[in-house]
Design an enzyme around this catalytic site. Sequence first.
Site, PDB file in Angstrom:
ATOM      1  N   ILE A   1       0.868  -1.169   0.000  1.00  0.00           N
ATOM      2  CA  ILE A   1       0.000   0.000   0.000  1.00  0.00           C
ATOM      3  C   ILE A   1       0.908   1.222   0.000  1.00  0.00           C
ATOM      4  O   ILE A   1       2.041   1.165   0.481  1.00  0.00           O
ATOM      5  CB  ILE A   1      -0.993   0.003   1.192  1.00  0.00           C
ATOM      6  CG1 ILE A   1      -0.283  -0.157   2.525  1.00  0.00           C
ATOM      7  CG2 ILE A   1      -2.046  -1.070   1.029  1.00  0.00           C
ATOM      8  CD1 ILE A   1      -1.228  -0.162   3.716  1.00  0.00           C
ATOM      9  N   ASP A   2       0.419   2.301  -0.573  1.00  0.00           N
ATOM     10  CA  ASP A   2       1.244   3.491  -0.755  1.00  0.00           C
ATOM     11  C   ASP A   2       1.779   4.031   0.561  1.00  0.00           C
ATOM     12  O   ASP A   2       1.177   3.831   1.626  1.00  0.00           O
ATOM     13  CB  ASP A   2       0.429   4.606  -1.439  1.00  0.00           C
ATOM     14  CG  ASP A   2      -0.073   4.197  -2.810  1.00  0.00           C
ATOM     15  OD1 ASP A   2       0.547   3.316  -3.426  1.00  0.00           O
ATOM     16  OD2 ASP A   2      -1.089   4.765  -3.248  1.00  0.00           O
ATOM     17  N   LYS A   3       2.881   4.719   0.483  1.00  0.00           N
ATOM     18  CA  LYS A   3       3.503   5.330   1.661  1.00  0.00           C
ATOM     19  C   LYS A   3       2.483   6.095   2.493  1.00  0.00           C
ATOM     20  O   LYS A   3       2.421   5.949   3.718  1.00  0.00           O
ATOM     21  CB  LYS A   3       4.631   6.269   1.228  1.00  0.00           C
ATOM     22  CG  LYS A   3       5.209   7.111   2.362  1.00  0.00           C
ATOM     23  CD  LYS A   3       6.220   8.128   1.832  1.00  0.00           C
ATOM     24  CE  LYS A   3       6.712   9.035   2.959  1.00  0.00           C
ATOM     25  NZ  LYS A   3       7.633  10.074   2.465  1.00  0.00           N
TER      26      LYS A   3
ATOM     27  N   THR B   1      -0.801   5.926   2.462  1.00  0.00           N
ATOM     28  CA  THR B   1      -2.041   5.211   2.752  1.00  0.00           C
ATOM     29  C   THR B   1      -1.811   4.393   4.015  1.00  0.00           C
ATOM     30  O   THR B   1      -0.757   3.789   4.185  1.00  0.00           O
ATOM     31  CB  THR B   1      -2.429   4.274   1.587  1.00  0.00           C
ATOM     32  OG1 THR B   1      -2.666   5.051   0.410  1.00  0.00           O
ATOM     33  CG2 THR B   1      -3.688   3.476   1.923  1.00  0.00           C
TER      34      THR B   1
ATOM     35  N   ARG C   1      -7.123   5.460  -6.140  1.00  0.00           N
ATOM     36  CA  ARG C   1      -6.854   6.872  -6.423  1.00  0.00           C
ATOM     37  C   ARG C   1      -7.121   7.208  -7.894  1.00  0.00           C
ATOM     38  O   ARG C   1      -7.745   8.228  -8.215  1.00  0.00           O
ATOM     39  CB  ARG C   1      -5.413   7.197  -6.041  1.00  0.00           C
ATOM     40  CG  ARG C   1      -5.123   6.976  -4.563  1.00  0.00           C
ATOM     41  CD  ARG C   1      -3.643   6.956  -4.252  1.00  0.00           C
ATOM     42  NE  ARG C   1      -3.019   8.255  -4.474  1.00  0.00           N
ATOM     43  CZ  ARG C   1      -1.709   8.462  -4.391  1.00  0.00           C
ATOM     44  NH1 ARG C   1      -0.888   7.453  -4.119  1.00  0.00           N
ATOM     45  NH2 ARG C   1      -1.230   9.676  -4.597  1.00  0.00           N
TER      46      ARG C   1
END
Length: 314
Positions: A140-142, A144, A242
């Site tokens: 998962i994104d930094k 998020t 996103r």
Amino acid sequence: MGLKSNIIEGQTGAPSGRLDKALADASGLSRERIKALMGEGRISLAGAPVSSASSKVEPGTAFTIEVPEAAPAQAVAQDIPLSVVFEDEYLIVIDKPAGLVVHPAAGNLDGTLVNALLHHCRGQLSGIGGVARPGIVHRIDKDTSGLLVVAKTDKAHEGLAVQFADHSIVRAYMAVVGGRPVPAARTVTGSIARSNHDRKKMALVEDGRGKHAVTHFRTLELMNGSTLIECRLETGRTHQVRVHMASIGHALLGDPVYGRTPSSLRAVLQRLDFRRQALHAAELGFVHPVKGETVHFTSPLPDDMRTLIDELRN
């Protein structure tokens, strides 16, 4: 000094079949690990080295597998606090805070989730692909927050990877988007690939290019100029939620890449110093890759998103 080796000896079980599967079943190693060891000349069958993973083997055939001790990971173990939701000898589920990078890369060589896991799991990693490292099956994104499962053994890594590939993993995200989606619930589809104009961004592309992506979302609550939604992922592409929400005109609040905060809400985000996409991985479910039981985990909204939502309700 070379790495020490462990020797596994035994006999193949019934029924007869492919050698890699028979050895994996008998030894507890993954089929990918068996193939790799076979390629290194570390597996013998009835006293003779074997090299073909697809060859047939009869039940009761004696085998010897030389398993070298896992090589040290290149990443450095660091004592970084972790919120552990679940852990056993095969896998670990983490509730990741926003701001923590998952995997070391250029610009983020340390201070990542992998560095933290190497410290937390020291002595417990059996060697993913022969290296003592945690098995990152998904990311998962930094910026998020939320749930992430990581394998501690080769077999768990392989089993989780199969479930991610066949889209049987249960994943739900909570997000705050600008505006009010109409209809209130729908399925967003569209292939996603690296943008031709900005290599740091992902973009919707024509069919036949990129990776097919499907997001199901529903409205949970209408708020001031915004909406709290739940997104259930059928696929798991980079930046999927996103990109998909931005593509229908309802970008995530605070997203610095895919959307602009509505002018009426900028003061709220500035006052709260909310500087990330309002996205939280709230639910994660899968079949335990070794024990076979279904497991399910949930994570409450973190304080920054909860405060943002409270403000938007007024």
